[in-house]
Design a protein around this motif. Structure first.
Motif, mmCIF file in Angstrom:
data_model
loop_
_atom_site.group_PDB
_atom_site.id
_atom_site.type_symbol
_atom_site.label_atom_id
_atom_site.label_comp_id
_atom_site.label_asym_id
_atom_site.label_seq_id
_atom_site.Cartn_x
_atom_site.Cartn_y
_atom_site.Cartn_z
ATOM 1 N N HIS A 71 51.556 49.060 49.895
ATOM 2 C CA HIS A 71 50.585 49.946 50.629
ATOM 3 C C HIS A 71 50.001 51.210 49.784
ATOM 4 C CE1 HIS A 71 53.804 52.659 51.365
ATOM 5 N NE2 HIS A 71 54.405 51.710 52.110
ATOM 6 N N TYR A 72 48.880 51.516 50.310
ATOM 7 C CA TYR A 72 48.200 52.665 49.393
ATOM 8 C C TYR A 72 49.198 53.919 49.757
ATOM 9 C CZ TYR A 72 44.917 56.396 49.122
ATOM 10 O OH TYR A 72 44.338 57.618 48.884
ATOM 11 N N SER A 81 46.978 42.146 58.370
ATOM 12 C CA SER A 81 46.787 43.353 57.764
ATOM 13 C C SER A 81 48.200 44.229 57.894
ATOM 14 C CB SER A 81 45.504 43.984 58.068
ATOM 15 O OG SER A 81 44.458 43.206 57.859
ATOM 16 N N GLN A 120 50.845 42.742 55.508
ATOM 17 C CA GLN A 120 50.569 42.956 54.195
ATOM 18 C C GLN A 120 51.033 44.469 53.692
ATOM 19 O OE1 GLN A 120 46.570 41.530 53.775
ATOM 20 N NE2 GLN A 120 46.756 39.412 54.049
ATOM 21 N N GLN A 121 50.526 45.068 54.447
ATOM 22 C CA GLN A 121 50.898 46.633 54.076
ATOM 23 C C GLN A 121 52.341 47.158 54.785
ATOM 24 O OE1 GLN A 121 48.376 48.990 53.028
ATOM 25 N NE2 GLN A 121 47.001 47.258 52.712
ATOM 26 N N ARG A 151 39.343 48.999 50.240
ATOM 27 C CA ARG A 151 40.995 48.940 50.501
ATOM 28 C C ARG A 151 41.275 50.506 51.307
ATOM 29 N NH1 ARG A 151 44.317 44.789 50.858
ATOM 30 N NH2 ARG A 151 44.052 43.549 49.007
ATOM 31 N N HIS A 197 56.336 44.278 50.437
ATOM 32 C CA HIS A 197 54.957 44.612 50.978
ATOM 33 C C HIS A 197 54.522 45.779 49.747
ATOM 34 C CE1 HIS A 197 57.719 47.174 53.130
ATOM 35 N NE2 HIS A 197 56.449 48.100 53.196
ATOM 36 N N TRP A 247 42.717 50.837 55.200
ATOM 37 C CA TRP A 247 43.784 51.759 55.381
ATOM 38 C C TRP A 247 43.447 52.455 56.819
ATOM 39 C CZ3 TRP A 247 48.646 52.095 54.190
ATOM 40 C CH2 TRP A 247 49.520 53.235 54.686
ATOM 41 N N SER A 265 52.597 55.209 45.668
ATOM 42 C CA SER A 265 51.617 54.237 46.132
ATOM 43 C C SER A 265 51.577 52.874 45.134
ATOM 44 C CB SER A 265 50.359 54.871 45.854
ATOM 45 O OG SER A 265 49.264 54.242 45.862
ATOM 46 N N ARG A 266 51.478 51.762 45.904
ATOM 47 C CA ARG A 266 51.136 50.476 45.377
ATOM 48 C C ARG A 266 52.313 49.787 44.798
ATOM 49 N NH1 ARG A 266 46.824 53.686 44.629
ATOM 50 N NH2 ARG A 266 47.409 54.039 42.535
#
Length: 228
Positions: A34-35, A206, A209-210, A168, A32, A172, A65-66
């Motif tokens: 995430h931010y 969501s 995904q995160q 995005r 996955h 979050w 991040s990401r």
């Protein structure tokens, strides 16, 4: 992934506006992105994570991040930090973890008082509006007006400063709201609707995904803690 066969994610969680901290056993996740930056600190054992195509193992693992990743360890006691890049650098998190040792309470206190990264005043205004989200939609044009910017200027500010779209960051924040509602005792449907998701299925997609697992698997054994 079969969440029923995934041990872990049992312990305590502290939630703040720009970070959260878990003291829990780890559970496996699917890959996955995430931010937030993420830090894993094993408590008496190494943690193992797949970062992209490589496997990283050690007493601490830092995930930018990401960065696509999957947690491979399960049942390992661990401190886990999720921190927004707009507030913290990874170097900040490394230093905070070093200062706190293996104490979740000390780390929670340290992160609460850690100096945040300076933000463009216009970005700060937009962020304050996002923090005040409710179940209603937040049109990008309204957010731009709050920051006294055009829509194109707002998008450039976000992509240039945060490497993230407005949409995005709003997602979050909605995830954070829904997770807090669920941890406070709301059903997943109630939490999803209160945070502005269309339904619990949208919220569940969501979260997968995160975070690489379902909200039920992530939340059912975590206790919400308060700071101080």
């Amino acid at each position: 992934m079969d969440d029923t066969a995934t041990p872990g994610w049992q312990g305590d969680i502290w939630l703040a506006d720009d970070h959260c901290l878990l003291r829990s056993t780890l559970g496996r996740t699917d890959s996955h992105v995430h931010y937030a930056h993420q830090v894993l600190v094993g408590l008496g054992a190494d943690v193992e994570v797949r970062l992209g195509e490589r496997i990283c193992s050690g007493p601490q693992v830092f995930i930018a991040s990401r960065q696509p990743h999957a947690i491979l360890s399960h049942g390992v006691p661990c401190l886990t930090v999720f921190a927004e890049p707009l507030a913290f650098d990874l170097a900040d998190l490394a230093l905070a973890c070093k200062q706190a040792g293996n104490s979740a309470e000390q780390l929670a206190e340290c992160l609460m008082h850690w100096p945040r990264r300076p933000l463009d005043p216009r970005l700060r205004k937009a962020l304050e509006r996002i923090r005040a989200l409710d179940e209603q939609a937040l049109p990008a044009q309204e957010l731009a007006s709050t920051a006294a910017l055009s829509l194109s200027q707002l998008e450039r500010l976000f992509s240039g400063s945060l490497k993230l779209s407005v949409r995005r960051l709003v997602l979050w924040q909605r995830l954070r709201m829904a997770l807090q509602q669920a941890l406070g005792g709301a059903s997943l449907t109630e939490a999803a609707l209160a945070a502005g998701f269309a339904d619990s299925a949208h919220f569940t997609r969501s979260v997968r995904q995160q975070f690489g697992l379902s909200p039920g698997a992530a939340l059912r054994r975590l206790r919400l803690r308060t700071f101080g």
